[in-house]
Design an enzyme around this catalytic site. Structure first.
Site, PDB file in Angstrom:
ATOM      1  N   ALA A  93      16.184  65.348 -15.975  1.00  0.00           N
ATOM      2  CA  ALA A  93      15.681  66.163 -17.089  1.00  0.00           C
ATOM      3  C   ALA A  93      15.185  67.493 -16.539  1.00  0.00           C
ATOM      4  O   ALA A  93      14.713  67.565 -15.399  1.00  0.00           O
ATOM      5  CB  ALA A  93      14.551  65.424 -17.797  1.00  0.00           C
ATOM      6  N   GLU A 101      10.655  59.609 -11.495  1.00  0.00           N
ATOM      7  CA  GLU A 101       9.737  60.014 -12.568  1.00  0.00           C
ATOM      8  C   GLU A 101       8.287  59.687 -12.236  1.00  0.00           C
ATOM      9  O   GLU A 101       7.368  60.425 -12.591  1.00  0.00           O
ATOM     10  CB  GLU A 101      10.135  59.325 -13.890  1.00  0.00           C
ATOM     11  CG  GLU A 101      11.367  59.926 -14.556  1.00  0.00           C
ATOM     12  CD  GLU A 101      12.676  59.343 -14.061  1.00  0.00           C
ATOM     13  OE1 GLU A 101      12.692  58.668 -13.011  1.00  0.00           O
ATOM     14  OE2 GLU A 101      13.701  59.585 -14.736  1.00  0.00           O
ATOM     15  N   GLU A 150      20.477  58.273 -14.578  1.00  0.00           N
ATOM     16  CA  GLU A 150      20.664  57.545 -15.848  1.00  0.00           C
ATOM     17  C   GLU A 150      22.022  57.874 -16.472  1.00  0.00           C
ATOM     18  O   GLU A 150      22.669  57.008 -17.051  1.00  0.00           O
ATOM     19  CB  GLU A 150      19.507  57.877 -16.799  1.00  0.00           C
ATOM     20  CG  GLU A 150      18.202  57.262 -16.307  1.00  0.00           C
ATOM     21  CD  GLU A 150      16.970  57.776 -17.040  1.00  0.00           C
ATOM     22  OE1 GLU A 150      16.784  59.011 -17.084  1.00  0.00           O
ATOM     23  OE2 GLU A 150      16.208  56.957 -17.571  1.00  0.00           O
ATOM     24  N   GLY A 169      17.164  61.584 -14.990  1.00  0.00           N
ATOM     25  CA  GLY A 169      18.208  61.586 -16.014  1.00  0.00           C
ATOM     26  C   GLY A 169      19.614  61.683 -15.434  1.00  0.00           C
ATOM     27  O   GLY A 169      20.574  61.230 -16.065  1.00  0.00           O
TER      28      GLY A 169
HETATM   29  C1  HXC Z   1      14.537  71.854 -13.557  1.00  0.00           C
HETATM   30  C2  HXC Z   1      15.266  71.871 -11.389  1.00  0.00           C
HETATM   31  C3  HXC Z   1      15.285  70.463 -11.350  1.00  0.00           C
HETATM   32  C4  HXC Z   1      14.911  69.773 -12.538  1.00  0.00           C
HETATM   33  C5  HXC Z   1      15.902  71.183  -9.430  1.00  0.00           C
HETATM   34  N1  HXC Z   1      15.655  72.275 -10.169  1.00  0.00           N
HETATM   35  N2  HXC Z   1      15.686  70.073 -10.120  1.00  0.00           N
HETATM   36  N3  HXC Z   1      14.898  72.545 -12.484  1.00  0.00           N
HETATM   37  N4  HXC Z   1      14.554  70.508 -13.593  1.00  0.00           N
HETATM   38  N5  HXC Z   1      14.956  68.446 -12.623  1.00  0.00           N
HETATM   39  C6  HXC Z   1      15.760  73.673  -9.772  1.00  0.00           C
HETATM   40  C7  HXC Z   1      14.662  74.066  -8.818  1.00  0.00           C
HETATM   41  O1  HXC Z   1      13.480  74.397  -9.504  1.00  0.00           O
HETATM   42  C8  HXC Z   1      15.287  75.259  -8.130  1.00  0.00           C
HETATM   43  O2  HXC Z   1      15.237  76.399  -8.966  1.00  0.00           O
HETATM   44  C9  HXC Z   1      16.754  74.875  -8.047  1.00  0.00           C
HETATM   45  O3  HXC Z   1      16.954  73.875  -9.049  1.00  0.00           O
HETATM   46  C10 HXC Z   1      17.117  74.267  -6.692  1.00  0.00           C
HETATM   47  O4  HXC Z   1      16.244  73.189  -6.425  1.00  0.00           O
HETATM   48  P1  HXC Z   1      15.372  73.037  -5.075  1.00  0.00           P
HETATM   49  O5  HXC Z   1      14.239  72.155  -5.370  1.00  0.00           O
HETATM   50  O6  HXC Z   1      15.083  74.389  -4.509  1.00  0.00           O
HETATM   51  O7  HXC Z   1      16.442  72.311  -4.147  1.00  0.00           O
HETATM   52  P2  HXC Z   1      16.119  71.315  -2.931  1.00  0.00           P
HETATM   53  O8  HXC Z   1      14.997  71.835  -2.108  1.00  0.00           O
HETATM   54  O9  HXC Z   1      17.428  71.072  -2.277  1.00  0.00           O
HETATM   55  O10 HXC Z   1      15.622  69.960  -3.605  1.00  0.00           O
HETATM   56  C11 HXC Z   1      16.491  69.229  -4.415  1.00  0.00           C
HETATM   57  C12 HXC Z   1      15.717  68.116  -5.167  1.00  0.00           C
HETATM   58  C13 HXC Z   1      14.529  68.777  -5.930  1.00  0.00           C
HETATM   59  C14 HXC Z   1      15.188  67.104  -4.161  1.00  0.00           C
HETATM   60  C15 HXC Z   1      16.706  67.455  -6.102  1.00  0.00           C
HETATM   61  O11 HXC Z   1      15.042  69.886  -6.679  1.00  0.00           O
HETATM   62  C16 HXC Z   1      13.870  67.836  -6.891  1.00  0.00           C
HETATM   63  O12 HXC Z   1      13.074  66.988  -6.486  1.00  0.00           O
HETATM   64  N6  HXC Z   1      14.116  68.029  -8.198  1.00  0.00           N
HETATM   65  C17 HXC Z   1      13.468  67.227  -9.239  1.00  0.00           C
HETATM   66  C18 HXC Z   1      14.076  65.882  -9.312  1.00  0.00           C
HETATM   67  C19 HXC Z   1      13.377  65.004 -10.355  1.00  0.00           C
HETATM   68  O13 HXC Z   1      12.175  64.770 -10.260  1.00  0.00           O
HETATM   69  N7  HXC Z   1      14.125  64.554 -11.360  1.00  0.00           N
HETATM   70  C20 HXC Z   1      13.569  63.716 -12.431  1.00  0.00           C
HETATM   71  C21 HXC Z   1      13.146  64.585 -13.583  1.00  0.00           C
HETATM   72  S1  HXC Z   1      12.393  63.616 -14.829  1.00  0.00           S
HETATM   73  P3  HXC Z   1      14.328  77.670  -8.597  1.00  0.00           P
HETATM   74  O14 HXC Z   1      14.625  78.614  -9.719  1.00  0.00           O
HETATM   75  O15 HXC Z   1      12.937  77.188  -8.561  1.00  0.00           O
HETATM   76  O16 HXC Z   1      14.859  78.101  -7.250  1.00  0.00           O
HETATM   77  C22 HXC Z   1      13.641  62.885 -15.669  1.00  0.00           C
HETATM   78  C23 HXC Z   1      13.397  61.974 -16.834  1.00  0.00           C
HETATM   79  C24 HXC Z   1      12.172  62.267 -17.626  1.00  0.00           C
HETATM   80  O17 HXC Z   1      14.781  63.057 -15.364  1.00  0.00           O
HETATM   81  C25 HXC Z   1      12.035  61.278 -18.736  1.00  0.00           C
HETATM   82  C26 HXC Z   1      11.416  61.885 -19.970  1.00  0.00           C
HETATM   83  C27 HXC Z   1      12.040  61.445 -21.221  1.00  0.00           C
END
Ligand code: HXC
Length: 256
Positions: free
Chosen positions: A63, A131, A111, A108
């Protein structure tokens, strides 16, 4: 557009194309995936769907956290229901889907992969439901689909720790069907080719019967299996398949 849909002969290829945000799922992207899946369902001649992500790094990082943060409770509920509804379209597609997990599949993104019929992973792919690290729990089907794939104890471990599962482990625990070396799209085409040669309506009946196993008690599931296997038996393709066996020749299925 953050979602591309292409047609390659009998295959449809859906590609998340928002690599600057690691293909994160905003509301807009979820809507686009839903529209693309509706388009696939309406395409004549498609025999399988491949789902993948653009860019080197990610299949989908989940997400869109930046958008998620600013949701009202009503928008959050709507978001979870939207994600669930869009991914459920994969179950109802007339054709099987193969997730080609080319990199990170988190939240997501994992998922979405789990909602596909099959998963192939590149060696550098990594899965996780992180999450919990955000103070959240999965909301797009992960708490329901992960235990069905890997069992309750493993699912709980992964959801409660949020840890990352490398591709090789994902294969070992049944989260992916296989790890594919080399060109992932090519591996996806070859994988799909192993079932797309069979009768489409019979493939769909097989998928529907197995889906029932995940959401019903054994006796009710067996009744569904008896009904659906009888529907398959009534097809001209079943007649052809059994005749070809007796006549010691290759069957010619006509999708009917
Ligand atoms: C928005 C995201 C993102 C996300 C990455 N980006 N994941 N933006 N939502 N989920 C963006 C970063 O902010 C960054 O943009 C660019 O993508 C590159 O990411 P980096 O973090 O710089 O890359 P890296 O260092 O290689 O790390 C990769 C990663 C990390 C380990 C995947 O990005 C990460 O942990 N992302 C979040 C993963 C996560 O927690 N997903 C679950 C979300 S919750 P900028 O512009 O800052 O450079 C979910 C369900 C929720 O999915 C349920 C509710 C209903």
């Amino acid at each position: 557009m953050a979602v591309d849909l292409e047609r390659e002969g009998g295959l449809a290829v859906l590609r998340l194309n928002r690599p600057e945000a690691l293909n994160a799922l905003s509301f807009a992207v979820l809507d686009e995936i839903g529209a693309a899946l509706d388009a696939v369902a309406a395409m004549a001649g498609v025999r399988a769907l491949l789902v993948t992500g653009a860019g080197e790094k990610a299949f989908c990082a989940g997400a869109d956290i930046k958008e998620l943060r600013h949701r009202s409770l009503a928008e959050q509920k709507h978001g979870a229901e939207l994600g669930q509804a869009v991914f459920a379209k994969l179950d109802r597609l007339p054709v099987a889907s193969v997730a080609l997990v080319n990199g990170y599949a988190f939240g997501g993104g994992a998922e979405l992969a789990m909602a596909c019929t099959f998963r192939l992973a590149a060696p550098q792919a990594a899965f996780g439901l992180p999450e919990i690290k955000l103070g959240l729990i999965p909301g797009y089907g992960g708490t329901q689909r992960l235990p069905r794939l890997v069992g309750e104890a493993r699912a709980l471990e992964l959801i409660l720790t949020g840890r990352t599962v490398p591709a090789a482990e994902a294969e070992r625990i049944g989260l992916v069907n296989a790890v594919a070396e080399g060109d992932l799209l090519e591996a996806g085409r070859a994988f799909a080719g192993r079932f797309t040669r069979y009768s489409l309506p019979v493939l769909e009946l097989a998928r529907r019967a197995v889906q029932r196993a995940g959401d019903t008690a054994l006796q009710a599931g067996l009744e569904t299996e008896a009904d659906l296997s009888t529907l398959a038996y009534r097809t001209a393709d079943a007649e052809e398949g059994m005749a070809a066996f007796e006549e010691k020749r290759k069957p010619e299925f006509r999708d009917g």
